[in-house]
Design an enzyme around this catalytic site. Structure first.
Site, short mmCIF file in Angstrom:
data_model
loop_
_atom_site.label_atom_id
_atom_site.label_comp_id
_atom_site.label_asym_id
_atom_site.label_seq_id
_atom_site.Cartn_x
_atom_site.Cartn_y
_atom_site.Cartn_z
N CYS A 159 79.31 76.35 70.52
CA CYS A 159 78.34 77.16 69.76
C CYS A 159 78.94 78.49 69.38
CB CYS A 159 77.09 77.44 70.58
SG CYS A 159 76.36 76.00 71.29
N HIS A 189 75.05 62.71 73.70
CA HIS A 189 76.41 62.81 73.15
C HIS A 189 77.40 63.49 74.10
CE1 HIS A 189 76.71 67.06 71.48
NE2 HIS A 189 75.40 66.99 71.65
C1 LIG Z 1 74.16 73.19 78.61
C2 LIG Z 1 73.75 72.69 77.27
N1 LIG Z 1 72.44 72.60 76.98
C3 LIG Z 1 72.01 72.16 75.79
C4 LIG Z 1 72.90 71.76 74.82
C5 LIG Z 1 72.37 71.28 73.50
O1 LIG Z 1 72.48 69.86 73.41
P1 LIG Z 1 72.42 69.14 72.00
O2 LIG Z 1 73.74 69.33 71.35
O3 LIG Z 1 72.14 67.70 72.34
O4 LIG Z 1 71.29 69.76 71.24
C6 LIG Z 1 74.28 71.84 75.06
C7 LIG Z 1 75.26 71.51 74.02
O5 LIG Z 1 76.34 72.02 73.96
C8 LIG Z 1 74.72 72.31 76.33
O6 LIG Z 1 76.01 72.41 76.64
#
Ligand SMILES: Cc1ncc(COP(=O)(O)O)c(C=O)c1O
Length: 377
Positions: free
Chosen positions: A322, A200
């Site tokens: 987040c 995504h």
């Molecule tokens: C650097 C990083 N790793 C992992 C993730 C997690 O990905 P997902 O939303 O597909 O779980 C994100 C999402 O913001 C991210 O920016």
């Protein structure tokens, strides 16, 4: 609406959506079924896996489809450390990782591994000297992201691998969620052992992504069940999501060079504009991915600015999606020792390959207006 929150998520590419619908309509069999319909679906799944393996320059048996970045990172941390634990129980993790690595690493501590954190400098770039000092014979795993999701800082992965390879047999995991489709990512050049990709973030679908391992690297599963994905990720594989992921990856690789040049020019323009305000500090370092621009307005609250911009149809975020719903200060900004004057007013503009110069120009007008209203000058 001007949508500049592409590091949180991107708009689904119409061709990816079309692929998802078509595969759902025509190939909805279980790829593990032994009837012809199942075989045909499985062939499609394997072809998606091969396309991805070719892009990443690994073998197709080392590509595991997952529910996205979070699951892939958890699988890498627990699965690699568990598989190679006879090499030692010392784990090195950078302080600026995504929570899907940080929280997994904290759990590793509880499980008897010894987790040590790699600090960063004021630009948010890992301190290689610190890695040199910390790496040991019994280090089993090192995890450092390629591009930081809050600042866009590109981490010196090749230099890191050199140091790690010289001193230990540790595995290296790299979260490539914010780098894939923006800057080149492959196993050969970076010399890492595993890579996380989330669909995504590259105009694919939410709830899908993958973990890819370098040839000959092995891993323990964290999900147990029917043994799908070569026993590494049990649960019926979603062929529509897997094929859509391959499609999103192929599309994001098309003309990557010219897309990067365009993003760089938009980013340069925005940074020059932001630097013209005496009360704004650009947080992103010079060595950054072109799509992320982090900056802070002195003695302001990020949420106030976000709301004011939103009223003018401009969407940006605080340091990360987040952290934006939580009141606690971002661990990345803390690790960078951002001063009290600036730590609360951090905003992140995150562009995508479909962002335009017109949008940037409009953003500048709106931002200036909002600053005049808020700051009263
Ligand atoms: C650097 C990083 N790793 C992992 C993730 C997690 O990905 P997902 O939303 O597909 O779980 C994100 C999402 O913001 C991210 O920016």
């Amino acid at each position: 609406m001007i949508y500049f929150d592409n590091s949180a998520t991107t708009k689904v590419h119409p061709e990816v959506l079309n692929t998802f619908v078509t595969v759902n309509e025509k190939f909805w069999a279980n790829p593990a079924s032994i009837h012809t319909f199942g075989h045909q679906t499985n062939e499609l799944l394997q072809s998606a896996r091969e396309q991805i393996a070719a892009i990443l320059k690994t073998s197709s048996e080392k590509v595991y489809f997952t529910s996205g970045g979070t699951e892939s990172n958890n699988l890498a941390i627990f699965g690699l450390a568990q598989k190679y634990k006879q090499r030692g129980k010392h784990v090195l993790i950078s302080e600026i990782e995504h929570p899907s690595i940080i929280e997994a690493a904290k759990k590793m501590n509880e499980l008897g591994f010894e987790v040590e954190w790699i600090p960063v400098d004021s630009e948010g770039i890992i301190l290689l000297e610190s890695v040199k000092k910390s790496i040991r014979n019994d280090t089993v795993l090192v995890s450092v992201m390629h591009v930081n999701n809050e600042t866009g800082a590109i981490q010196p992965i090749e230099e890191l691998s050199n140091i790690v390879r010289k001193k230990s047999r540790a595995l290296i995991h790299m979260d490539a969620v914010q780098s894939f489709g923006k800057i080149p990512v492959n196993f050969m050049d970076l010399d890492v052992d595993s890579i996380t990709i989330s669909s995504h973030k590259i105009h694919g679908l939410k709830g899908s992504g993958l973990l890819a391992l370098k040839k000959f690297i092995e891993i323990e599963p964290i999900l147990y069940g029917g043994g799908q994905e070569s026993g590494i990720r049990s649960g019926t594989t979603s062929v529509p999501l897997a094929v859509s992921t391959a499609k999103a990856m192929r599309l994001s690789m098309e003309n990557l060079g010219s897309k990067a040049v365009k993003l760089q020019s938009l980013s340069d323009d925005l940074i020059e504009f932001l630097q013209s305000f005496s009360f704004i500090k650009v947080i992103s370092p010079t060595k950054k991915a072109p799509h992320i621009i982090s900056f802070s307005v002195k003695k302001m609250k990020g949420e106030v600015l976000i709301n004011a911009l939103q009223q003018q149809d401009v969407i940006v975020s605080t340091s990360s999606a987040c952290s934006s719903r939580q009141t606690k200060t971002s661990h990345v900004l803390k690790a960078m020792h951002i001063s009290d004057d600036y730590i609360k007013g951090v905003l992140r503009i995150s562009l995508s390959t479909i962002s335009t110069q017109q949008e940037v120009d409009q953003f500048k007008i709106v931002f200036k207006h909002v600053m005049n209203v808020i700051k009263g000058d």
